[in-house]
Enzyme design. Structure first.
Site, PDB file in Angstrom:
ATOM      1  N   SER A 298      -2.703  -0.301  -3.294  1.00 45.04           N
ATOM      2  CA  SER A 298      -3.728   1.156  -3.405  1.00 45.04           C
ATOM      3  C   SER A 298      -2.546   2.530  -2.829  1.00 45.04           C
ATOM      4  O   SER A 298      -1.772   2.261  -2.507  1.00 45.04           O
ATOM      5  CB  SER A 298      -4.710   0.932  -2.010  1.00 45.04           C
ATOM      6  OG  SER A 298      -4.029   1.011  -0.594  1.00 45.04           O
ATOM      7  N   ASP A 299      -3.340   3.573  -2.835  1.00 44.87           N
ATOM      8  CA  ASP A 299      -2.051   4.902  -1.563  1.00 44.87           C
ATOM      9  C   ASP A 299      -3.154   4.682  -0.771  1.00 44.87           C
ATOM     10  O   ASP A 299      -3.603   3.764  -0.304  1.00 44.87           O
ATOM     11  CB  ASP A 299      -3.020   5.594  -2.210  1.00 44.87           C
ATOM     12  CG  ASP A 299      -2.161   6.828  -2.367  1.00 44.87           C
ATOM     13  OD1 ASP A 299      -0.628   6.875  -1.399  1.00 44.87           O
ATOM     14  OD2 ASP A 299      -1.558   8.232  -3.225  1.00 44.87           O
ATOM     15  N   TRP A 300      -2.061   5.874  -0.160  1.00 41.62           N
ATOM     16  CA  TRP A 300      -2.280   4.782   1.541  1.00 41.62           C
ATOM     17  C   TRP A 300      -3.766   4.925   2.196  1.00 41.62           C
ATOM     18  O   TRP A 300      -4.269   6.377   2.008  1.00 41.62           O
ATOM     19  CB  TRP A 300      -1.362   6.424   1.821  1.00 41.62           C
ATOM     20  CG  TRP A 300      -1.582   6.515   3.612  1.00 41.62           C
ATOM     21  CD1 TRP A 300      -1.913   6.543   4.114  1.00 41.62           C
ATOM     22  CD2 TRP A 300      -0.186   6.212   4.130  1.00 41.62           C
ATOM     23  NE1 TRP A 300      -1.587   6.684   5.676  1.00 41.62           N
ATOM     24  CE2 TRP A 300      -0.733   6.206   5.877  1.00 41.62           C
ATOM     25  CE3 TRP A 300       0.999   5.525   4.236  1.00 41.62           C
ATOM     26  CZ2 TRP A 300       0.588   5.529   7.157  1.00 41.62           C
ATOM     27  CZ3 TRP A 300       1.988   5.361   5.326  1.00 41.62           C
ATOM     28  CH2 TRP A 300       1.587   5.253   6.615  1.00 41.62           C
TER      29      TRP A 300
END
Ligand code: BGC
Length: 766
Positions: A298-300
């Protein structure tokens, strides 16, 4: 805290000793009853994955799906080591030193039950210590071999600190320069971004994934993030399925074909579905259509952010939607580690889904050879290697675009007596590194002023009057000094633009004119009548029509990195001829955005003879007949088109020919053109091939780049440039949403930018 300070980094150096103590006090986790087939490198990867998976507890499996950022604070490190030894961490990002990376790996290898190595990650986006131009600048080189070399160098340097995974390449198509993240990608074009994606994946991952200097690439942000509405970061996107497949996805598919080991889901919701919970993207397309067998991170915190999106009711719901959509590893928000066990027990997430994601992650770890060699294997001495600095200099030179050169103002003669160097970016070592340059050091960065003094300081007088302190500076007090100095100079080099902090993530702008009093500085310098060379150093295209008008010559350098200064000095004095081409269209004004070359023709295309604001009489009667698609105040065209860039040569194209007039879908088109350098200096041109599919089951762009070649010619030299274009490359998703070539008529152009006019036509039959 997302990124560490250097103070914290210093403290980290002390921690390995602590690890030794922890290892001594903890009993070794690897018990004798483990079936160690998975530790045998002679076994096939899949056999190793299955063997290991079959021995993991549910908790250990969920641990592999969990990525943490290096924690700070009282007791944080001890807690991290405990979590690693319990098998609760699959990956860590931002571990600051080689010693610490090795220490943490030791905990994972020696103290966790199954001895599964960590995957250590960092944003190594355009270099590590040796910083290359921002990706937009590297794309401007149109030089895939050099871009690949840049990624290889970044991987080599980063791996010397234990990093084996980078969150790059960023291959979001971006057509809105307000969006700060346009800096991180390769610009607006599908083909250019696709070939650069491959070059970067090849460079990062190297020839042998198990080599200590190979690092896993991560194609991001999957997908459509660059279309954020109004260029405001993190904003929603509304990309139709066809546009997604024809424009936004091809670079990601190319990365997959190149063997990219990981993908990152994007922050945006497209048509209402956040990417981190988008099964269609993460499973149907990525795995189903493309056969991807690596893993998706996932992104942050983007799993948890599905709650803010209003797509999930709470973090537990987010964990469920993320995992079942095909999101394998969660970056930092911890919903997987908190809720997946419960979700499995409640029957809301199947163990098969968990196993699938764990296998995807283990597969990558095995492929990278981490089980055999988890520790840093690249020597520290690779940082700032001479060859790395030379490549960074070449990249900065090739990626700088000459936009104007009236009366041969450039190159400057080395016999010139006195030059003025001015502008807030002339000596801005931190800012010329650009966004995502955490590991670059300003003390090792060479500015334009440094380079000019170093190379030409004993040959001419170099006067330095910055005029302004930094790019947003509105204090005009220094401008008069710069103007006075200009009056005594034979030529003026004004270096203006944007500080690094003004582009990149979360740094979008609603207005992209030159900031602060930089416009006033250029205007005042121009009034002196001295030859004025304006050098822009920025993270995006700026709206610079006025400054271009006021300057005699213009160079545009997207934040050029460590060696930006010498590269620009080489161009200014003609040691190197400019050869960069724009990877993105430059708008005249912000109101024209989005403006890009591969647009649709519309039913009423502009003819070039449009009525403009001042042509309209007062009390004009309403009319629509003959009206075309343009702006009354800005006309139709941009300031500079995609692909544009001048050199010290004078190139012309003639005799465009193709080998046949009709092709079958399995054929390859052979197109040739004569390229001549009519100028007085050796120079390099990027010859570009464009096509248009004249009639489709859905409307097609007016031009699409399908090939380019860098060609160097001596003065007076001509050569035949040949392109081979498989007809299969003309395929697209038409009305039936199937990728295929539609037979019919095509136009083909070859020229020096996307406005080129030399064309021929052909047909494609069944
Ligand atoms: C960015 C990513 C980056 C990640 C890790 C996010 O905020 O969008 O591009 O890789 O942080 O630092």
């Amino acid at each position: 805290m997302k990124f560490i300070s250097s103070k914290a980094a210093f403290a980290m150096v002390m921690l390995p000793a602590l690890v030794a103590t922890i290892l001594m006090t903890q009993s070794c986790g690897k018990s004798g009853d483990v079936d160690s087939l998975y530790r045998d490198p002679s076994q096939p990867v899949e056999a190793r994955v299955n063997n290991l998976l079959s021995q993991m507890t549910l908790e250990e499996k969920i641990g592999q799906l969990n990525q943490l950022s290096m924690p700070y604070g009282e007791g944080a490190f001890e807690n991290l080591c405990d979590a690693v030894s319990r098998g609760e961490v699959g990956s860590l990002l931002n571990v600051p030193t080689a010693a610490l990376s090795d220490s943490l790996q030791r905990v994972a290898m020696d103290s966790s039950r199954l001895g599964i190595p960590l995957l250590l990650a960092r944003d190594v986006i355009h270099g590590y210590k040796t910083v290359f131009p921002i990706p937009l600048g590297q794309a401007a080189t149109f030089d895939t071999a050099l871009v690949k070399l840049g990624a290889r160098i970044a991987a080599t340097e980063a791996s010397s600190d234990g990093i084996r995974w980078t969150f790059a390449p960023m291959i979001d198509i971006a057509r809105d320069p307000r969006w700060g993240r346009i800096a991180e990608g390769c610009g607006e074009d599908v083909y250019l971004t696709s070939v650069m994606a491959k070059a970067m994946v090849d460079g990062f991952q190297g020839d042998d994934l198990t080599s200590p200097s190979s690092i896993a690439a991560c194609a991001k942000h999957f997908a459509g993030y660059g279309a954020s509405e109004a260029g405001r970061d993190y904003n929603s996107t509304y990309i139709t399925e066809r546009q997604l497949r024809n424009v936004y996805l091809p670079p990601f598919e190319e990365a997959c074909k190149a063997g990219c080991l990981t993908y990152m889901s994007s922050f945006n919701d497209n048509d209402g579905v956040p990417s981190s919970g988008n099964k269609h993207l993460l499973t149907d397309i990525l795995r189903g259509d493309w056969g991807f067998d690596g893993f998706v991170v996932s992104d942050w915190a983007s799993v948890n952010e599905m709650v803010s999106h209003g797509f999930c009711s709470d973090p537990k719901d987010a964990a469920m939607k993320g995992l079942t959509a095909g999101l394998d590893m969660e970056m930092v928000s911890g919903t997987y580690i908190r809720y997946l066990k419960e979700l499995v027990e409640e029957g809301k997430v199947s163990i098969d889904d968990i196993d699938r994601s764990v296998a995807n992650i283990l597969r990558v770890k095995f492929k990278l050879g981490l089980f055999e060699n988890p520790y840093t294997g690249t020597p520290q001495s690779v940082k700032y290697d001479k060859a790395h600095l030379a490549a960074a200099r070449q990249s900065a030179a090739e990626g700088t675009v000459m936009l104007k050169n009236d009366n041969g103002t450039l190159p400057l003669s080395a016999d010139i007596k006195r030059i003025l160097v001015t502008g807030p970016m002339a000596d801005a070592p931190h800012d010329q590194l650009g966004t995502w340059a955490f590991d670059g050091e300003k003390d090792s960065t060479v500015t334009v002023l440094d380079a000019l003094r170093d190379i030409y300081g004993d040959k001419m007088q170099i006067i330095y009057e910055p005029g302004l302190g930094y790019s947003r500076d509105k204090n005009t007090a220094g401008i008069a000094k710069a103007v006075n100095a200009a009056r005594n100079a034979d030529a003026v080099i004004a270096v203006v633009g944007e500080e690094a902090i003004l582009s990149g993530e979360a740094h979008s702008l609603a207005d992209i004119n030159l900031l602060g009093a930089q416009g006033e500085l250029i205007e005042a310098l121009s009034r002196t009548g001295k030859p004025l060379v304006t050098v822009f150093i920025a993270g995006r295209p700026l709206t610079i029509a006025k400054q271009v008008e006021e300057s005699d010559a213009v160079l545009y350098s997207f934040h050029p990195g460590t060696m930006g200064g010498p590269a620009i000095a080489d161009l200014l004095f003609g040691v190197v001829s400019p050869s960069g081409k724009l990877p993105v269209t430059f708008p005249k004004s912000v109101g024209q955005i989005p403006v890009y070359y591969s647009e649709k023709n519309t039913g009423r295309p502009a003819s070039g003879h449009e009525t403009l604001l001042n042509d309209i009489p007062a009390e004009a009667g309403q009319t629509s007949l003959g009206c075309t698609s343009y702006y009354l105040d800005a006309g139709f065209g941009p300031l500079f088109p995609f692909g544009y860039g001048l050199s010290y040569g004078d190139f012309s194209y003639s005799d465009l020919a193709i080998d046949k007039s009709s092709y079958g879908v399995d054929d390859t088109i052979k197109a040739t053109v004569t390229l001549s350098n009519n100028g007085k200096r050796e120079a390099t041109e990027v010859a570009q091939l464009y096509v248009r599919d004249m009639v489709g089951s859905v409307t097609r762009p007016v031009k699409e780049l399908k090939g380019f070649k860098r060609v160097t010619l001596a003065p007076g030299e001509s050569t035949q440039v040949t392109f081979e274009l498989p007809v299969s490359e003309l395929a697209f998703y038409g009305l039936e949403m199937e990728r295929k070539v539609e037979p019919g008529d095509f136009t083909l152009w070859i020229g020096g930018d996307s406005d080129c006019t030399l064309s021929t036509s052909f047909e494609v039959t069944q």
